[in-house]
Design a protein around this motif. Structure first.
Motif, PDB file in Angstrom:
ATOM      1  N   UNK A   9       0.847  -1.192   0.000  1.00 55.48           N
ATOM      2  CA  UNK A   9       0.000   0.000   0.000  1.00 55.48           C
ATOM      3  C   UNK A   9       0.883   1.242   0.000  1.00 55.48           C
ATOM      4  N   UNK A  10       0.623   2.138  -0.903  1.00 54.07           N
ATOM      5  CA  UNK A  10       1.407   3.360  -1.008  1.00 54.07           C
ATOM      6  C   UNK A  10       0.492   4.589  -0.969  1.00 54.07           C
ATOM      7  N   UNK A  11       1.069   5.680  -0.456  1.00 50.96           N
ATOM      8  CA  UNK A  11       0.301   6.936  -0.419  1.00 50.96           C
ATOM      9  C   UNK A  11       0.217   7.531  -1.820  1.00 50.96           C
ATOM     10  N   UNK A  12      -0.966   8.063  -2.172  1.00 47.72           N
ATOM     11  CA  UNK A  12      -1.151   8.592  -3.527  1.00 47.72           C
ATOM     12  C   UNK A  12      -1.526  10.073  -3.515  1.00 47.72           C
ATOM     13  N   UNK A  13      -1.716  10.648  -2.310  1.00 42.18           N
ATOM     14  CA  UNK A  13      -2.014  12.086  -2.239  1.00 42.18           C
ATOM     15  C   UNK A  13      -1.338  12.669  -1.008  1.00 42.18           C
ATOM     16  N   UNK A  14      -1.433  13.983  -0.857  1.00 43.43           N
ATOM     17  CA  UNK A  14      -0.733  14.676   0.219  1.00 43.43           C
ATOM     18  C   UNK A  14      -1.200  14.229   1.603  1.00 43.43           C
ATOM     19  N   UNK A  15      -2.500  14.072   1.744  1.00 41.54           N
ATOM     20  CA  UNK A  15      -3.043  13.673   3.053  1.00 41.54           C
ATOM     21  C   UNK A  15      -2.501  12.309   3.477  1.00 41.54           C
ATOM     22  N   UNK A  16      -2.501  11.363   2.544  1.00 39.82           N
ATOM     23  CA  UNK A  16      -2.009  10.022   2.853  1.00 39.82           C
ATOM     24  C   UNK A  16      -0.519  10.041   3.147  1.00 39.82           C
ATOM     25  N   UNK A  17       0.227  10.891   2.435  1.00 38.44           N
ATOM     26  CA  UNK A  17       1.660  10.968   2.694  1.00 38.44           C
ATOM     27  C   UNK A  17       1.935  11.533   4.097  1.00 38.44           C
ATOM     28  N   UNK A  18       1.172  12.565   4.483  1.00 40.68           N
ATOM     29  CA  UNK A  18       1.341  13.129   5.829  1.00 40.68           C
ATOM     30  C   UNK A  18       1.020  12.073   6.889  1.00 40.68           C
ATOM     31  N   UNK A  19      -0.075  11.339   6.672  1.00 43.39           N
ATOM     32  CA  UNK A  19      -0.452  10.271   7.613  1.00 43.39           C
ATOM     33  C   UNK A  19       0.648   9.209   7.690  1.00 43.39           C
ATOM     34  N   UNK A  20       1.233   8.833   6.547  1.00 42.82           N
ATOM     35  CA  UNK A  20       2.291   7.818   6.533  1.00 42.82           C
ATOM     36  C   UNK A  20       3.528   8.295   7.284  1.00 42.82           C
ATOM     37  N   UNK A  21       3.856   9.581   7.087  1.00 43.22           N
ATOM     38  CA  UNK A  21       5.024  10.135   7.788  1.00 43.22           C
ATOM     39  C   UNK A  21       4.798  10.112   9.297  1.00 43.22           C
ATOM     40  N   UNK A  22       3.592  10.506   9.739  1.00 43.20           N
ATOM     41  CA  UNK A  22       3.285  10.509  11.181  1.00 43.20           C
ATOM     42  C   UNK A  22       3.359   9.101  11.751  1.00 43.20           C
ATOM     43  N   UNK A  23       2.777   8.132  11.039  1.00 43.87           N
ATOM     44  CA  UNK A  23       2.800   6.734  11.504  1.00 43.87           C
ATOM     45  C   UNK A  23       4.234   6.222  11.570  1.00 43.87           C
ATOM     46  N   UNK A  24       5.045   6.542  10.570  1.00 46.21           N
ATOM     47  CA  UNK A  24       6.438   6.091  10.566  1.00 46.21           C
ATOM     48  C   UNK A  24       7.217   6.708  11.725  1.00 46.21           C
ATOM     49  N   UNK A  25       6.950   7.977  12.013  1.00 47.15           N
ATOM     50  CA  UNK A  25       7.629   8.647  13.115  1.00 47.15           C
ATOM     51  C   UNK A  25       7.234   8.006  14.455  1.00 47.15           C
ATOM     52  N   UNK A  26       5.934   7.735  14.662  1.00 46.10           N
ATOM     53  CA  UNK A  26       5.479   7.088  15.886  1.00 46.10           C
ATOM     54  C   UNK A  26       6.060   5.682  16.012  1.00 46.10           C
ATOM     55  N   UNK A  27       6.157   4.979  14.868  1.00 42.88           N
ATOM     56  CA  UNK A  27       6.734   3.638  14.884  1.00 42.88           C
ATOM     57  C   UNK A  27       8.205   3.689  15.292  1.00 42.88           C
ATOM     58  N   UNK A  28       8.928   4.705  14.805  1.00 36.78           N
ATOM     59  CA  UNK A  28      10.330   4.851  15.167  1.00 36.78           C
ATOM     60  C   UNK A  28      10.488   5.095  16.669  1.00 36.78           C
TER      61      UNK A  28
END
Length: 303
Positions: A9-28
């Motif tokens: 699953x990949x982000x295809x718009x700005x909102x999804x990319x922001x959400x992915x970045x936040x999730x990745x940061x929390x995961x880190x």
């Protein structure tokens, strides 16, 4: 997948990319916290293990250089290993929890009464206080628990009490097992005891120990000193009268026994019912005595 593994699953718009970045940061952050906690725990466990090894290494050198007998060395080492383990065991009955010091006096007393409920149930007089609905009885019971009860740990073959010595305390076998050796009575010669009171009669009458009590394993015993117990009970007139009446009944039960022992009279009655071949015990003559205060109607064996 919170930063671990891959996904199609990949982000295809700005909102999804922001959400992915936040999730990745929390995961880190979560992954780093878990790794840090595990490292700290492992380091603490390793430190405890190193401390234990260092102390027991010093103990072995001490025992060796001082020519301590091998059998005694084994007993000492075994007891200290048990004590070391219990010191760091969270569920230890004798563990000291510093935060409990912040409790109010009333709450602390309630905790101690609940903690010692088992041994209180096994003592006739303390059980009476436990069932008494009056507030003064419960308050005095709290005083007994917090003032009179003392904990002690005994190693294998340690002598708790010796035959012929004056009894100054009674003992409750809380954990482990003890061997009671009553050399004049075959049925009680090697009684193996646990979760019972021994020598409780010294609270109600001057008493000499009738046998030897030794620990069969690392055992934890709870004791009540006679003098301290009398001082606590003497502070309440109603409970003092209850104790006096209980002492009279207790001594009467002792008088009808065919043989004396440090065990509870109820146990001895069962033994007497099984066998009637033992000689009658000498009579007991009453006198007023309790640590010089005349608290209970105490007795002394004749002769």
């Amino acid at each position: 997948q919170l930063g671990v593994g891959s996904t199609e699953i990949e982000a295809i718009n700005l909102t999804e990319r922001i959400f992915s970045i936040i999730v990745s940061f929390m995961a880190l952050l979560s992954f780093s916290t878990v790794i840090s906690s595990m490292t700290s725990l492992l380091a603490a466990l390793q430190k405890l293990k190193n401390d234990e090894m260092e102390q027991f290494s010093g103990l072995r050198k001490f025992l060796l250089h001082n020519n301590i007998d091998p059998d005694l060395s084994i007993r000492v080492t075994r007891f200290l290993k048990h004590s070391f383990t219990m010191k760091h065991k969270a569920l230890s009955k004798d563990g000291k929890v510093a935060i409990l010091d912040m409790l109010s006096k009333s709450l602390h007393e309630e905790v101690e009464v609940q903690r010692h409920n088992e041994c209180l149930q096994e003592s006739g007089f303390l059980h009476q206080l436990l069932l008494d609905p009056c507030t003064d009885a419960y308050q005095l019971l709290c005083s007994v628990v917090t003032t009179c009860l003392q904990h002690a740990v005994f190693a294998l073959d340690d002598v708790v009490l010796a035959q012929g010595t004056v009894a100054t305390a009674c003992y409750y076998i809380s954990d482990g097992r003890c061997r009671y050796d009553h050399s004049t009575r075959e049925s009680l010669r090697l009684a193996r005891l646990s979760n019972v009171w021994v020598a409780e009669m010294c609270l109600w009458t001057p008493w000499l120990h009738m046998g030897n009590l030794e620990a069969q394993d690392i055992s934890r015993l709870i004791s009540i000193e006679v003098a301290t117990f009398c001082d606590v009970v003497d502070k309440n007139q109603r409970i003092r009268r209850m104790a006096s009446d209980y002492a009279v009944d207790f001594v009467r039960d002792l008088n009808i026994l065919k043989h004396w022992s440090d065990l509870n009279p109820a146990i001895l009655k069962e033994e007497d019912q099984r066998s009637s071949s033992f000689p009658q015990s000498p009579s007991i003559h009453g006198r007023k005595c309790c640590s010089g205060k005349g608290l209970f109607s105490k007795v002394l064996p004749s002769g």
